[in-house]
Motif scaffolding. Sequence first.
Motif, PDB file in Angstrom:
ATOM      1  N   HIS A 233      31.973 -36.486  25.701  1.00  0.00           N
ATOM      2  CA  HIS A 233      32.824 -36.289  26.701  1.00  0.00           C
ATOM      3  C   HIS A 233      32.799 -37.908  27.426  1.00  0.00           C
ATOM      4  CE1 HIS A 233      34.084 -32.247  27.231  1.00  0.00           C
ATOM      5  NE2 HIS A 233      32.973 -31.813  27.064  1.00  0.00           N
ATOM      6  N   LEU A 234      31.799 -38.473  27.573  1.00  0.00           N
ATOM      7  CA  LEU A 234      31.947 -39.852  28.031  1.00  0.00           C
ATOM      8  C   LEU A 234      32.688 -40.662  27.121  1.00  0.00           C
ATOM      9  CD1 LEU A 234      30.447 -40.824  30.736  1.00  0.00           C
ATOM     10  CD2 LEU A 234      28.837 -42.055  29.199  1.00  0.00           C
ATOM     11  N   ILE A 235      32.487 -40.631  25.842  1.00  0.00           N
ATOM     12  CA  ILE A 235      33.285 -41.625  24.959  1.00  0.00           C
ATOM     13  C   ILE A 235      34.817 -41.176  25.054  1.00  0.00           C
ATOM     14  CG2 ILE A 235      33.719 -41.931  22.532  1.00  0.00           C
ATOM     15  CD1 ILE A 235      30.844 -41.617  22.017  1.00  0.00           C
ATOM     16  N   LYS A 236      35.138 -39.954  25.151  1.00  0.00           N
ATOM     17  CA  LYS A 236      36.547 -39.478  25.375  1.00  0.00           C
ATOM     18  C   LYS A 236      37.354 -40.189  26.588  1.00  0.00           C
ATOM     19  CE  LYS A 236      36.586 -35.422  22.608  1.00  0.00           C
ATOM     20  NZ  LYS A 236      36.382 -33.660  22.895  1.00  0.00           N
TER      21      LYS A 236
END
Lengths: 448, 185
Positions: free
Chosen positions: B3-6
């Motif tokens: 999620h963080l990457i997205k």
Amino acid sequence: MKKSYQSLEVNSIYNMKQVIHRKLSSNYLRLSLIFLLTFSTSIFAQDGDPVVGKSLFNANCIACHKLDKKMTGPALRKVESRLADSEGLDREWFYKWIKNSAGLIKSGDAYANKIYNEYNGAAMSAFPTLTNADIDNILAYTATEPTVAPPPPGPIDGGGSSTSQEGGISNKLILGALGVLFALLAGALFLVNKTLRNFADAKGVALTETKRTPIWKAFVQNQFLIFVTVIGLLLASAYFVYGFFMQVGVNQGYQPVQPIHYSHRIHAGDNGIDCKYCHSSARVSKHSGIPSLNVCMNCHKSIYEVAPKTQAEGLAEYGVDYNAEIKELYKAVGWDDAEQKYTGKSSPVKWIQIHKLPDFAYFNHSQHVVVGGIECQTCHGPIEEMEIVSQHAPLTMGWCINCHRKTDVKVKDNAYYTKIHEQLSKKYGVENLTAAQMGGLECGKCHY
Amino acid sequence: MKHLIKITIIALIAVSFTSCNNSARPNYQYMPNMYESVGYEAYQESNAFANGVEAQLPVDGSIPRGYTPFEYSSDVSGYNLAKAELVSPLDSTQFDEPRAKELYTIYCGICHGNKGNGQGNLVKREKILGVPSYDDAGRAINVGSIYHVMYYGKNSMGSYANFLSEEERWQVVAYVMKLKGDLEK
């Protein structure tokens, strides 16, 4: 006599800066001098009243002389004592010089000729209407000590910055409070969830975590949804691609930083200077010319710094030091403010053009401004409110055409249009002709 | 972690969009060679001349067509001579008052006042002080002196020769004389 009192009263209301009725006020002055002579022993007969002198000075002298700064004529602070020390001139000399400087020069007076030559033969206007008492008053005013530079307008400055700071603080406070509120809410929800689960555990209810197909898999399995989505995506991308290509070459909102900060808000807005004062060639040529720096110097020869209030406002609201910008102007035009003359060392200012039509489109300012009688603001927007000018109109062909279709041509009192107007209004069966009906949409009018 | 990457990717895309939107830079041009003039444009930089600009002053001694040289010098003797002998080439029938008034309001009224009493907007706002009224007895302006001052400037007033054509200057002179007459009434 009554009238002169009134006029003086009015003058004192306006900071004693406008005295037109020289003779009337001089009558009053004579009376006041007599009054002074009769009732005061401490005041020397020759000493004038600096307050009256100030109003006389502001009415007659200030166009060329400042107290502490060389202007068209020399600075006049303590001129009498200075000249008495250095040249041994008495008050009689001042009477003669002020009443008729040309006569004194002709009579061969040494210092009169020296100062005349020092200022390149710029003769001082004769003031035969000033009486000796008037001159005494003026000299008394010039002898006053310089007032210590008034403290920067604290209340205005402080008020302005503090209000803006308050605004910032209150905004941050509100945002911070909202943030804390959301954090509390999230925490509360988490706690509620946890306690409910604990209850369920305690009561022995088994929470069935049903294994659901993830939403994206369900989506892939539904072909109709995919079809609709693809169509939607295509339409959306077509919309954005079209929008991107249509704005290529359109500079609406372009707001470059100019080499010398010039505030249209102050010049055209606050001071109400007509646009055509500086952009005078808009009346007579294709271009609305960028004024050469001598146009700036018409006023800024006298206005070497802005009012303290304006300066404070500029620093607080726009982050601009207006006085420094005036210095920039002096540097570019090669004006030595201390010596009040041009050094001859000038450098062109590279102004950045904002409104720029492509080379293949012809536009003529004088046709629109003079013949059409169109206000500058119609195309350039509320320039008089702009601190930094930005392009108001898109300047696209569609924008030009729309205006030509809507705008009625002003044919009244224009003999050039009388005949063609009659013919065309018969042809179109209308009373008022638009620019389009006069041929304002023909390609060759703008593209050739 | 995923999620963080997205989220970072989406944030980066958003940032890249906003950073492209810089109002201090002009937009892209489609086919610049159709936008930019081949010939010299007004105010253009050019290395054809020594001082690097396209706009040049006429050569010394040359007289543009339809232009009459002004024979009076800019100093006091020229002023006095103009005051003594210079007269307007316009007669009363050529005086176009509405146009002269419009020009006067644009160029002179801002300091001298629309009535010529020295109370223009800049004077009222105390930006420029000491503007004399046209009926000032000490100056006793006349047609010749007005034209001379308009042409060369005087004291704090600058030259208005490049704002107005010769004919327009004479129209304004006639209008100033009219204002002077009105003030003296």
